[in-house]
Write a protein that holds these residues in place. Sequence first.
Motif, short mmCIF file in Angstrom:
data_model
loop_
_atom_site.label_atom_id
_atom_site.label_comp_id
_atom_site.label_asym_id
_atom_site.label_seq_id
_atom_site.Cartn_x
_atom_site.Cartn_y
_atom_site.Cartn_z
N PRO A 167 -0.78 -17.92 13.99
CA PRO A 167 -0.86 -17.67 15.43
C PRO A 167 0.49 -17.38 16.07
CG PRO A 167 -1.32 -19.98 14.91
CD PRO A 167 -1.32 -19.24 13.61
N GLU A 168 1.58 -17.88 15.46
CA GLU A 168 2.92 -17.59 16.01
C GLU A 168 3.22 -16.09 16.01
OE1 GLU A 168 2.20 -19.62 13.49
OE2 GLU A 168 3.44 -21.45 13.48
N GLY A 169 2.55 -15.36 15.14
CA GLY A 169 2.81 -13.92 15.04
C GLY A 169 2.42 -13.14 16.27
N LEU A 170 1.53 -13.69 17.09
CA LEU A 170 1.09 -12.97 18.27
C LEU A 170 2.27 -12.67 19.20
CD1 LEU A 170 -1.66 -11.94 19.17
CD2 LEU A 170 -1.92 -14.01 20.55
N SER A 171 3.13 -13.66 19.41
CA SER A 171 4.31 -13.44 20.25
C SER A 171 5.30 -12.47 19.60
CB SER A 171 5.01 -14.78 20.53
OG SER A 171 4.19 -15.64 21.29
N ARG A 172 5.32 -12.42 18.29
CA ARG A 172 6.26 -11.53 17.61
C ARG A 172 5.90 -10.05 17.74
NH1 ARG A 172 7.98 -14.66 12.01
NH2 ARG A 172 8.04 -16.76 12.90
N LEU A 173 4.68 -9.76 18.16
CA LEU A 173 4.28 -8.35 18.29
C LEU A 173 5.12 -7.61 19.31
CD1 LEU A 173 0.38 -8.58 18.03
CD2 LEU A 173 2.06 -8.12 16.23
N THR A 174 5.75 -8.34 20.23
CA THR A 174 6.64 -7.67 21.18
C THR A 174 7.85 -7.04 20.49
OG1 THR A 174 7.84 -7.95 23.28
CG2 THR A 174 8.03 -9.74 21.68
N LEU A 175 8.18 -7.49 19.27
CA LEU A 175 9.32 -6.95 18.54
C LEU A 175 8.99 -5.63 17.84
CD1 LEU A 175 10.58 -10.29 16.98
CD2 LEU A 175 11.41 -9.16 19.06
N ALA A 176 7.71 -5.28 17.78
CA ALA A 176 7.29 -4.01 17.18
C ALA A 176 6.97 -3.06 18.32
CB ALA A 176 6.09 -4.20 16.27
N LYS A 177 8.00 -2.51 18.95
CA LYS A 177 7.82 -1.59 20.06
C LYS A 177 7.13 -0.31 19.56
CE LYS A 177 9.99 -4.25 23.00
NZ LYS A 177 9.19 -5.08 23.93
N VAL A 178 6.11 0.13 20.28
CA VAL A 178 5.34 1.30 19.86
C VAL A 178 6.12 2.56 20.23
CG1 VAL A 178 3.19 2.57 20.11
CG2 VAL A 178 3.18 0.06 20.03
N MET A 179 6.39 3.38 19.22
CA MET A 179 7.22 4.57 19.36
C MET A 179 6.41 5.79 18.93
SD MET A 179 10.56 2.78 17.59
CE MET A 179 11.77 4.03 18.08
N PRO A 180 6.62 6.94 19.59
CA PRO A 180 5.82 8.13 19.29
C PRO A 180 6.15 8.73 17.92
CG PRO A 180 7.50 8.64 20.92
CD PRO A 180 7.54 7.16 20.72
N ARG A 181 5.11 8.89 17.10
CA ARG A 181 5.29 9.50 15.79
C ARG A 181 5.85 10.92 15.91
NH1 ARG A 181 2.57 9.03 10.65
NH2 ARG A 181 1.12 7.53 11.53
N HIS A 182 5.38 11.67 16.91
CA HIS A 182 5.81 13.06 17.03
C HIS A 182 7.29 13.20 17.37
CE1 HIS A 182 4.67 12.09 21.25
NE2 HIS A 182 5.65 12.92 21.56
N VAL A 183 7.90 12.14 17.87
CA VAL A 183 9.34 12.15 18.16
C VAL A 183 10.12 11.56 16.99
CG1 VAL A 183 11.17 11.28 19.66
CG2 VAL A 183 9.02 12.08 20.65
N PHE A 184 9.78 10.34 16.60
CA PHE A 184 10.60 9.62 15.63
C PHE A 184 10.17 9.86 14.18
CE2 PHE A 184 11.16 7.39 19.64
CZ PHE A 184 12.54 7.36 19.72
N GLY A 185 9.11 10.62 13.99
CA GLY A 185 8.74 11.02 12.64
C GLY A 185 9.47 12.26 12.17
N ARG A 186 10.26 12.87 13.03
CA ARG A 186 11.04 14.06 12.65
C ARG A 186 12.21 13.65 11.76
NH1 ARG A 186 13.99 15.62 16.22
NH2 ARG A 186 13.67 14.03 17.85
N PRO A 187 12.63 14.53 10.85
CA PRO A 187 13.82 14.24 10.03
C PRO A 187 15.04 13.96 10.91
CG PRO A 187 12.64 16.12 9.14
CD PRO A 187 12.01 15.81 10.47
N GLY A 188 15.73 12.88 10.62
CA GLY A 188 16.95 12.53 11.36
C GLY A 188 16.72 11.80 12.66
N ALA A 189 15.45 11.60 13.06
CA ALA A 189 15.20 11.01 14.37
C ALA A 189 15.60 9.54 14.44
CB ALA A 189 13.73 11.17 14.74
N TRP A 190 15.48 8.80 13.30
CA TRP A 190 15.90 7.40 13.35
C TRP A 190 17.39 7.28 13.58
CZ3 TRP A 190 12.38 4.21 14.56
CH2 TRP A 190 11.07 4.37 14.11
N ASP A 191 18.17 8.22 13.06
CA ASP A 191 19.61 8.22 13.36
C ASP A 191 19.85 8.51 14.84
OD1 ASP A 191 20.39 7.64 10.75
OD2 ASP A 191 20.43 9.74 10.18
#
Length: 532
Positions: A173-197
């Motif tokens: 149950p502690e994991g529920l609060s941790r979901l805030t650390l997984a910010k939802v990011m758009p695949r079409h932006v950050f799935g591009r090559p080099g986007a994580w950099d």
Amino acid sequence: MAPGVPAPHRRSLLTFAGALGVGAAVPGCGPESTIAVGGGGGGGGTTLTAVIGYGNDGSWDPTQTASAFSMAANNHLYEGLVDTDPVSRAPYPALAVALPADPRATRWRFDLRRGAVFHDGRPVTADDVVFVFDRVLDPGTQTLVKGFFAPWLESVRATGPRSVELVLRFPFPEGLSRLTLAKVMPRHVFGRPGAWDEAIRGLAVGSGPYRQTAHHPRSNTAFEAFAGYNGPLRPAFRRMNWLSIVDAAPRVARMSGAGAQIADNIPYADIGRLRDDGLSVAGGSGMNNLFLMFNTRHEPFDDVRVRQALRYAVDTDKLVRVALRGHGTPASSFLDEGHPAYRRARTVYTHDPDRARALLRAAGVKRLKVDIMSVNVSWVVDCLPTIKASWDAIGVRTTLSPQETTAVFTKLDQRRDYQVVAAASNPGQFGLDADLVMHYNHGPRNLWTGYARWAGDPVARGLFADMDRATREPDPERKKAMIQDCIDVVAEQGVLYPVVHNELMTAWDPRRLTGLRAQPYPGVNLLRAKWI
């Protein structure tokens, strides 16, 4: 360097962490709001100016960063399925419509908020949620937040265009609060090559109430209210400008008369003057701490007696009195005394120079010379003379080497030799539960354990196994006791351990903003702020 962790990512992890900030509580989810409920406010088109005492040039990748500046900013730019009250850390639905009915279930199902869109206008979908969790759980991609999820979260899958299911390895149950650390990011932006950099350098596209409009490393980051946001935390400010001012004097000067409405990391010496100027100044106690970390591959710091000796030698009462001006307490556990899981550790390093000398003699150490490599965070630098005087007093010739925070962690990333590091840390910025706090600094593949060269030690291996068993323990009281036992090991070994827990002060103008009170971890949270 830890396998698979590029140096630019790793340098960002603790860059400027350890600030104290101001946050906003969510109605019905805990204590009174730390910033009053927004909704347009009386400021009209006025820009809110915030002064942040930490750099904005750390990583902005939400899966990697521990930068006080970027973590605080990302809370305004991005949403998780679930986010948390910034003080109580109670979870509330953000992108999700509702929380799971049973937090102890091993399958959590979430529907996404209808009409939610990213800052580029594209809709938020289940595929975007899966995209982020796939990165977090990917065994071949080392991210900071992986350690907060991988032990208990098995997989995340889309069950429809706007619905997802999380499959847990065991009830957690502690994991529920941790979901805030997984910010939802758009695949079409950050799935591009080099986007994580690009994300590391400051690219930010989320679904939060504010969008980034400008980013100038070492200077400022600007925001404006996102017109397409339809979530629960409506933005109160049309524009915000967050200034990065690391040096204390210009930061205080900007707050005291140059147009800023809020500033964090206020030096203790300036509290009275700012209050005399009509400003509110407050702090919050928590996990913020000054720690010492020893290189266990550098003799004689491989000997626990030497590490303990140097800790017993520090006059922590004087350090709190002189350097922190009373705004702190000597560490009596890895956790701060106000933490809900706190128990006094079995080993507490009270000032005992005679015991320190005896431990050095028992270890066969004479004429020890120590160089302390330190970050240049102002309050940490203020503490260094007391540490040096304490070590000099037991015959340990001590030199101080304060330097830019990025320089310290660049050297650590490059595996350069060192003896002792003094720096600031605040695991509480990620969450409150003790299991998370311990895993932030300790683990077989943990960044900090790598810095200390300690992961292969037999005691460390036993500790990691005990921590894993504690994570899986279903009974809350038994889990608490098991984590406390792990903390006792960390205290006794003294490899990476707090010297003091302290509060950092935040100032604001009560004539312009209302409902403010301090939160005990880095950054500012203005999601429910409003003008008077």
